[in-house]
Design an enzyme around this catalytic site. Sequence first.
Site, PDB file in Angstrom:
ATOM      1  N   ASP A  68      -8.152  16.136  -1.670  1.00  0.00           N
ATOM      2  CA  ASP A  68      -8.498  14.877  -1.518  1.00  0.00           C
ATOM      3  C   ASP A  68      -7.317  14.004  -2.006  1.00  0.00           C
ATOM      4  O   ASP A  68      -7.077  13.932  -3.015  1.00  0.00           O
ATOM      5  CB  ASP A  68      -9.708  14.457  -2.064  1.00  0.00           C
ATOM      6  CG  ASP A  68      -9.995  12.960  -1.870  1.00  0.00           C
ATOM      7  OD1 ASP A  68      -9.173  12.259  -1.305  1.00  0.00           O
ATOM      8  OD2 ASP A  68     -10.910  12.414  -2.456  1.00  0.00           O
TER       9      ASP A  68
ATOM     10  N   LYS B  90      -0.031   5.883  -1.384  1.00  0.00           N
ATOM     11  CA  LYS B  90      -0.724   6.370  -0.305  1.00  0.00           C
ATOM     12  C   LYS B  90      -0.580   4.877   0.567  1.00  0.00           C
ATOM     13  O   LYS B  90      -0.700   5.092   2.068  1.00  0.00           O
ATOM     14  CB  LYS B  90      -2.118   6.694  -0.367  1.00  0.00           C
ATOM     15  CG  LYS B  90      -2.848   7.260   0.941  1.00  0.00           C
ATOM     16  CD  LYS B  90      -4.169   7.834   0.227  1.00  0.00           C
ATOM     17  CE  LYS B  90      -4.985   7.969   1.608  1.00  0.00           C
ATOM     18  NZ  LYS B  90      -6.227   8.779   1.019  1.00  0.00           N
TER      19      LYS B  90
ATOM     20  N   GLU C 102     -11.427  11.864   5.855  1.00  0.00           N
ATOM     21  CA  GLU C 102     -12.176  12.053   4.663  1.00  0.00           C
ATOM     22  C   GLU C 102     -13.748  11.702   4.886  1.00  0.00           C
ATOM     23  O   GLU C 102     -14.539  12.496   4.282  1.00  0.00           O
ATOM     24  CB  GLU C 102     -11.698  10.643   3.752  1.00  0.00           C
ATOM     25  CG  GLU C 102     -10.153  11.285   3.138  1.00  0.00           C
ATOM     26  CD  GLU C 102      -9.530  10.096   2.681  1.00  0.00           C
ATOM     27  OE1 GLU C 102      -9.917   8.906   2.310  1.00  0.00           O
ATOM     28  OE2 GLU C 102      -8.186  10.233   2.172  1.00  0.00           O
TER      29      GLU C 102
ATOM     30  N   ASP D  18     -16.986   4.870   3.068  1.00  0.00           N
ATOM     31  CA  ASP D  18     -15.923   5.291   2.014  1.00  0.00           C
ATOM     32  C   ASP D  18     -14.999   4.183   1.501  1.00  0.00           C
ATOM     33  O   ASP D  18     -14.192   3.804   2.488  1.00  0.00           O
ATOM     34  CB  ASP D  18     -15.265   6.735   2.514  1.00  0.00           C
ATOM     35  CG  ASP D  18     -14.326   6.952   1.667  1.00  0.00           C
ATOM     36  OD1 ASP D  18     -14.066   6.307   0.752  1.00  0.00           O
ATOM     37  OD2 ASP D  18     -13.686   8.080   2.200  1.00  0.00           O
TER      38      ASP D  18
END
Lengths: 176, 622
Positions: free
Chosen positions: B25, B87, B184, B206
Amino acid sequence: MLDFNRNHFELFGLRPAFRLSREQIDRAYREIQTEIHPDRFAHAGEAEQRLAMQWTARVNEAYATLREPFERARYLLELHGVQAMDARNTAMPADFLMQQMAWREQLETAKGKSDINALQRLEQAVRGEAEALERELAELLDERHDYGRAAETLRKYRFLDKLLVEIEAAYDEIDG
Amino acid sequence: MALLQIAEPGQSTAPHEHRLAVGIDLGTTNSLVATVRNGIAVVLNDEHGRSLLPSVVRYSPDGSVQVGYEAQAQASADPHNTIISAKRFMGRGIKDLPDAATLPYHFVDAPGMVQIRTAAGVKSPVEVSAEILKVLKRRAEASLGGELIGAVITVPAYFDDAQRQATKDAARLAGLNVLRLLNEPTAAAIAYGLDNAAEGIYAVYDLGGGTFDISILRLTRGVFEVMATNGDSALGGDDFDRRIYCWILEQAGLHAITDHDKALLLAKAREAKEMLSEQPSVRITAVLSGGELIDLTLTEDAFNDMTESLVAKTLLPCRKALRDAGLKPADVKGVVMVGGSTRIPRIQAAVGEFFGQTPLNNLDPDKVVALGAAMQANVLAGNKGQDDWLLLDVVPLSLGIETMGGLVEKIIPRNSTIPLARAQEFTTYKDGQTAMMIHVVQGERELVSDCRSLARFELRGIPPMVAGAARVRVTFQVDADGLLSVTAREMSTGVEAHIEVKPSYGLTDEEVARMLQDSYTHASEDMAARNLAEARVDGQRLAEATRSALAADGEALLTAEERAAIESLIATLERALAGNDLKAIKQAADALNQGTVEFAASRMDASVRRALTGHRLEEIDV
Ligand SMILES: Nc1ncnc2c1ncn2[C@@H]1O[C@H](COP(=O)(O)OP(=O)(O)O)[C@@H](O)[C@H]1O
Ligand SMILES: [Mg+2]
């Protein structure tokens, strides 16, 4: 030998009919994917992996066609040699066109006022009519095998299908 | 490129050896690595027993790199060289970062993706991410006692093609063989669904540090089918921190502050936010570099007020995803909460209210994505049998090409199941036109200028014809990673052009190979030996796969001669595997691959047939 080019219905093991439930189509789709998806061949040789990928893309394409009533009907007609959406076939009954214009006006007004309730009422009316046309299509395609009239009904259905897409887009627009 | 244990010549790996594979992850805030051990997915901790690795990388003038907690501790002391939330910059240009001016970094606007000037030179977000991945790879190899055959890396479902490609590049740069890029929320659904034997429609919400995803899935007897996905790849806990940070500045009457103080206050803001998940109010204290003292109290109510619009911003994608799936909130059987920011009580309440049910929190929201990724990695590494689950995922954003007047013609609509291929025909609009520009875009809007431009290429050599006579077929292909490649072909002449859609910053295979070669030279490892080892393991794998295919279906599908021919190809390959000749191994493997194409096709046919017999009789003659 199984033919990569068999039609979508054969591929899914379903009878070539308009009246298929979403559950039937979904179930057939899942069963095929369970056998042929590339993840099932993660451990296999290159040739098999490549084939699995091609088959899966092919099955996904078939699924996208079969699960949408409009696409399914159009495809069925194509199998019977009828190009329902041929650009030359544009004539529509006047009362049908009037109704379309009225609905489009309602859509614009609802959008202009960001009126979600009006949009929902419109959606309901259009869906009701679309369902009626679906019943008509089922009868024309599956029982009467009257493909000429089915093509006419499908052209009407297309108007409603497009309108529903625009209604969806209007929700998004109002939501911000 | 699989990186594998180097075996002595002739010493073959055991046939059903457990293959080391991990799920990673790669988060905006925190990253984790997990694996399946004795059938159970576990997160791998560092030597201090910590599972999370803060996604923070610090570059020093001497070229040394710190990653994780060490780097995080230096964030306010050395804000320019300590990269947080890299990211958010993956696959993004400077114009995509509205807050670039408020960040402490020296951005360099490179084509396609921004870069950052650090004390150790200019770094791209791909390189920064690769540093994080390298640490996790080392952690996994140390803990598992061998080299990994590959990794499943997770990405936000709402990542576009450029962001996915950047992530894959980062993994390659870290020397990881990417088994799959996995969304994800889908990873979370696997972990949740398998643990709870769940069936029905589930939503995965999420909210992490920098991204928000919502996915609607249907779970049916081992099939995880994503029905729709939506989100915002620039919305997360970081935004909540900034709201508090702005509130602090306002309350304290501060205007211009140093980057050091800014980093300090952002850290304080985050700390306060996290504490407010446990208590009704929190005291925020700090001493700034000029000596000013900050001492404020923030209540949960005030926090909820200042972040209300952010919470609302997550509900809009939820509505859209449900609409795309053709569902109402009441159709959803459970809402799985993922990501650290779902610990905020107001989020729990808002999500509960929206879906009309209490959200599910029985899995650790920090770990669930990595655990699901590990489970999928285990399957893709070939460690499991036939009755595994199956994942059917989708493309998050529509893909299309530019047509006349700057409009987008959609070729693949959002939420189409991958992998898929779809073609559309276009024509020339001028007499005698011999070339056609193909501009590939991604997004939902009608105007090209409102969508993300992925690639441009030109199909040349179209023979001159009158306008409208040429037939150019453009084929879009999206693989199981969600990555796109495009082919254009003029149908009457067969003139063809093809591209993998790689944004202009995308690293070429040669660049990655060179970077990897460099790192091996440093580690004094021998590239040639590794190539040989990889080819050998790939060859063994192939021989083994073919043997088991022969055992299963050879009898039914092959004549005696066909079978003998394949067996002789296997024997040739096995002889080559016993030696040290890389070229011989590759040739023998190629020959076996070639020689089994028809057998593979028959096996696929048999698979499809098997799938059909399940429901055929009952449905064919109703
Ligand atoms: N107890 C908490 N209350 C509120 N927010 C939290 C809490 N714990 C962690 N977070 C926030 O969650 C975010 C990180 O979540 P994570 O799922 O690790 O993100 P990512 O997937 O982006 O790496 C950060 O913004 C962090 O501040
Ligand atoms: Mg996350």
